[in-house]
Scaffold this motif. Sequence first.
Motif, mmCIF file in Angstrom:
data_model
loop_
_atom_site.group_PDB
_atom_site.id
_atom_site.type_symbol
_atom_site.label_atom_id
_atom_site.label_comp_id
_atom_site.label_asym_id
_atom_site.label_seq_id
_atom_site.Cartn_x
_atom_site.Cartn_y
_atom_site.Cartn_z
ATOM 1 N N ASP A 196 0.829 -1.199 0.000
ATOM 2 C CA ASP A 196 0.000 0.000 0.000
ATOM 3 C C ASP A 196 0.866 1.252 0.000
ATOM 4 N N ASP A 197 1.931 1.241 0.778
ATOM 5 C CA ASP A 197 2.848 2.385 0.777
ATOM 6 C C ASP A 197 3.406 2.621 -0.620
ATOM 7 N N LEU A 198 3.766 1.532 -1.301
ATOM 8 C CA LEU A 198 4.296 1.659 -2.653
ATOM 9 C C LEU A 198 3.238 2.206 -3.602
ATOM 10 N N SER A 199 2.024 1.684 -3.514
ATOM 11 C CA SER A 199 0.945 2.145 -4.386
ATOM 12 C C SER A 199 0.619 3.610 -4.149
ATOM 13 N N VAL A 200 0.556 3.987 -2.879
ATOM 14 C CA VAL A 200 0.240 5.378 -2.543
ATOM 15 C C VAL A 200 1.347 6.312 -3.027
ATOM 16 N N SER A 201 2.601 5.896 -2.876
ATOM 17 C CA SER A 201 3.718 6.720 -3.334
ATOM 18 C C SER A 201 3.685 6.894 -4.852
ATOM 19 N N ARG A 202 3.409 5.812 -5.559
ATOM 20 C CA ARG A 202 3.314 5.916 -7.017
ATOM 21 C C ARG A 202 2.161 6.819 -7.436
ATOM 22 N N THR A 203 1.036 6.681 -6.742
ATOM 23 C CA THR A 203 -0.124 7.513 -7.075
ATOM 24 C C THR A 203 0.164 8.979 -6.783
ATOM 25 N N ARG A 204 0.939 9.249 -5.733
ATOM 26 C CA ARG A 204 1.315 10.629 -5.438
ATOM 27 C C ARG A 204 2.051 11.258 -6.618
ATOM 28 N N MET A 211 -13.319 -2.244 -7.123
ATOM 29 C CA MET A 211 -12.056 -1.756 -6.574
ATOM 30 C C MET A 211 -11.290 -1.046 -7.674
ATOM 31 N N THR A 212 -10.383 -0.169 -7.274
ATOM 32 C CA THR A 212 -9.533 0.515 -8.243
ATOM 33 C C THR A 212 -8.269 -0.303 -8.481
ATOM 34 N N PRO A 213 -7.569 -0.051 -9.591
ATOM 35 C CA PRO A 213 -6.327 -0.793 -9.857
ATOM 36 C C PRO A 213 -5.250 -0.579 -8.805
ATOM 37 N N MET A 214 -5.350 0.498 -8.002
ATOM 38 C CA MET A 214 -4.304 0.818 -7.024
ATOM 39 C C MET A 214 -4.487 0.107 -5.693
ATOM 40 N N GLU A 215 -5.544 -0.672 -5.529
ATOM 41 C CA GLU A 215 -5.835 -1.264 -4.225
ATOM 42 C C GLU A 215 -5.091 -2.567 -4.012
ATOM 43 N N ILE A 216 -4.651 -2.754 -2.757
ATOM 44 C CA ILE A 216 -3.953 -3.983 -2.383
ATOM 45 C C ILE A 216 -5.001 -4.910 -1.777
ATOM 46 N N ASN A 217 -5.759 -5.528 -2.616
ATOM 47 C CA ASN A 217 -6.866 -6.354 -2.160
ATOM 48 C C ASN A 217 -7.380 -7.148 -3.352
ATOM 49 N N ILE A 249 -14.096 -13.253 -9.955
ATOM 50 C CA ILE A 249 -13.111 -12.768 -8.994
ATOM 51 C C ILE A 249 -12.410 -11.576 -9.622
ATOM 52 N N VAL A 250 -11.946 -10.668 -8.777
ATOM 53 C CA VAL A 250 -11.346 -9.426 -9.252
ATOM 54 C C VAL A 250 -10.032 -9.207 -8.515
ATOM 55 N N PHE A 251 -8.962 -9.045 -9.288
ATOM 56 C CA PHE A 251 -7.631 -8.820 -8.732
ATOM 57 C C PHE A 251 -7.042 -7.536 -9.307
ATOM 58 N N PRO A 252 -7.017 -6.450 -8.525
ATOM 59 C CA PRO A 252 -6.432 -5.199 -9.011
ATOM 60 C C PRO A 252 -4.936 -5.330 -9.287
ATOM 61 N N ALA A 253 -4.436 -4.452 -10.119
ATOM 62 C CA ALA A 253 -3.032 -4.505 -10.543
ATOM 63 C C ALA A 253 -2.079 -4.436 -9.360
ATOM 64 N N ALA A 254 -2.391 -3.604 -8.371
ATOM 65 C CA ALA A 254 -1.423 -3.312 -7.319
ATOM 66 C C ALA A 254 -1.118 -4.499 -6.423
ATOM 67 N N ILE A 255 -2.005 -5.487 -6.357
ATOM 68 C CA ILE A 255 -1.709 -6.658 -5.523
ATOM 69 C C ILE A 255 -0.865 -7.682 -6.274
ATOM 70 N N LEU A 256 -0.724 -7.523 -7.574
ATOM 71 C CA LEU A 256 0.028 -8.483 -8.387
ATOM 72 C C LEU A 256 1.504 -8.093 -8.416
ATOM 73 N N GLN A 257 2.067 -7.968 -7.214
ATOM 74 C CA GLN A 257 3.455 -7.578 -7.011
ATOM 75 C C GLN A 257 4.020 -8.399 -5.855
ATOM 76 N N PRO A 258 5.348 -8.441 -5.714
ATOM 77 C CA PRO A 258 5.934 -9.142 -4.569
ATOM 78 C C PRO A 258 5.459 -8.515 -3.257
ATOM 79 N N PRO A 259 5.209 -9.331 -2.218
ATOM 80 C CA PRO A 259 5.493 -10.763 -2.124
ATOM 81 C C PRO A 259 4.385 -11.656 -2.672
ATOM 82 N N PHE A 260 3.285 -11.075 -3.150
ATOM 83 C CA PHE A 260 2.198 -11.903 -3.655
ATOM 84 C C PHE A 260 2.564 -12.554 -4.991
ATOM 85 N N PHE A 261 3.146 -11.757 -5.874
ATOM 86 C CA PHE A 261 3.431 -12.261 -7.213
ATOM 87 C C PHE A 261 4.640 -11.545 -7.787
#
Length: 695
Positions: free
Chosen positions: A101-109, A486-492, A502-514
């Motif tokens: 989430d910190d990474l997503s929020v920083s990128r969105t900033r 959900m938006t693409p920026m959500e970690i969920n 099922i719905v998987f936003p872009a932001a969760i498809l990153q390490p450590p998940f993927f």
Amino acid sequence: MVSKSLFLLAASMFALSAAVAAPPAENAKKPVGAAVGPVASQQAALGADKPQIGTFGFDEAGMDRSVAPGDDFYAFANGTWTKVTEIPADRSNYGAFAVLDDLSVSRTRGILDAAAKDPNSKIGALYTSFMDEDAIEAKGFDPIKSDIAAIKGIGSKSDYARALGLALRNGVRGPIAAYVSLDDKDPDRPTIQVAQSGLGLPDRDYYLKTDAPIVAARKAYVDYLTQLFSLTGEPNGAARAQAIVDFEGRLAQIHWTRVESRDSDKTYNVWTRADFDKNAPGFDWAAYLGAAGLNGDNHYLVAQPSAVIASAKLIADAPLPLLKDYLLAHTIDEAAPWLSRRFVDANFGFEGTTLSGTPQNQARWKRGVDLVKNAMGEDVGQAYVAKYFPPETKAAADRLVKNIIAAMDRRLQTLAWMDPATRQQARAKLAAFTPKIGYPDHWRDYSGLTVARDDLYGNVKRSNEFDWQYGLSKLGKPADRREWGMTPMEINAYANPVWNEIVFPAAILQPPFFDPHADPAVNYGGIGAVIGHELSHHFDDQGRKYDKTGRLTDWWTPQDVTRFTALTDKLVKEYDAYEPLPGMHVQGALTLGENMADLAGLTVALDAYHASLNGKPAPVIDGMTGDQRFYLGWAQVWRRSYREANLRQRLLTDPHSPSVQRTWIVRNLQPWYDAYKPVPTAKMYLTPEQRVLVW
């Protein structure tokens, strides 16, 4: 929608986790082929591109090898990380979700900082209006004076009902909530949902329990409402605040529990417009629904009929001055994050520190990012996806999803407790399934939303009204299944049984998940198990009530239900026994759906991982077998520490078990025993008869 209330796209959605935000708002409710081979980019990556975490995608330094995996698998996998990692001052909990989430929020900033320089950018204008703290401070509470005056001008119970209907448009929910949702028995029909509502504390238990921390939270709530009255110049604030909390206590007594409210059958109740006047007299339904724009239909779904009926009576019996104070307090509370610092600090002091234990509010820019993401998420999402979600990541995730679906299909063919006819329908449901990965195929249009750079509170109100009108515009039309919740920026992630997706936003498809460059075992144990988790929701104790079209209907035989319930009852008892805080246990019945999904997700994902090897043995890496790495991948995504107040709130309200206990689901799985060989005296060891084997 930027209010603090939560209205969901569908009547029933099962989210992966409430890990980043607070627990959900009150009573908020997803062609199979042969197994696909290994993800080529992943297999090649171990020798070429380096994973982002460790040597193979797992943080070995975070382990505590002094703990036997059979005594506490969570501590074995994450113990050192837990010891050395502090929860940041602006977090109520911290772990893998928060890091992303910190990474997503920083990128969105970065996206919003650039947009703020563009005079024609709406997202830039909205962000600017939040970041101009001096202008906001100068206005004090002037922006809500007209709202306050309108509430003070209420002269009758009919006026009050009308005011409650208007308040819905700005995200303020009174003792009764109404909103546009989907019809569980007609998935392509948007309809109107009416439900219990109106509690300022997180759950009815906060009003009814007598534990010292809960009593302290109630007192703090009275103090907070008193402070809001003081900040707006209202006299006799303490007495008025206490009367409001007493009124909410009476509401709490008639509310359904969260366990009762998660039952899809019991919460599906069709009323006509005339039924409201007949069944729940004492409340001016015409004024309420008319003001909200919801009076033109003759088909309503009532989630908790007895609570709605009793709430109408409470309103009828309550003195008008008390009802006005109640609405006034909730209106000020909803507005507080968008007003001057004194309001922001008061709101955070109660909701952030008292209820969740968070010492420090987030930096203003982080809160600004959240505002824009919630108000115009898909406008931001387009820029986010273009910059941070490359096509090769989506393609790799799509292939992994196909593997998981194929593994689920193989499981459905052999389930011993499911009758053959039911298995056939279950496979048909899976074949009709829709995965949504990364981002929507169709982006929402915000051209009708007016945003001003110098009017934060006005922007919030206009955004809420815009979103409300968007919901109203769906009535009488076929549902648009392209929509995302959900938006693409959500970690969920979430499962929506009404649309069988099922719905998987872009932001969760990153390490450590993927991580496309990580060991496939870790990816299958991480995002693979999470995909299986969401997929299995469509076949759990509630999701299984929806057929392949998403229609709420009974397609299981009574024998299926009996055998299934016998298994799930064991899982309820298993989780009831866990005591994360002294005297506070996990609620096995409340968390059943999520615990079952964890159990199924791991089972199906391991099958998919094995199938991806195409008959070849998994490599041994750093002395660990493929299956050992698979389960470490699972444990890594659930590493998380909580502040005590936040954990207490979650134990009362969250349908997800705490992360430690989520990790412990492995004690039911024979392959975990084969991988780690715990001795029978190990603390986590269950005999084969004790293990819950649903899938």
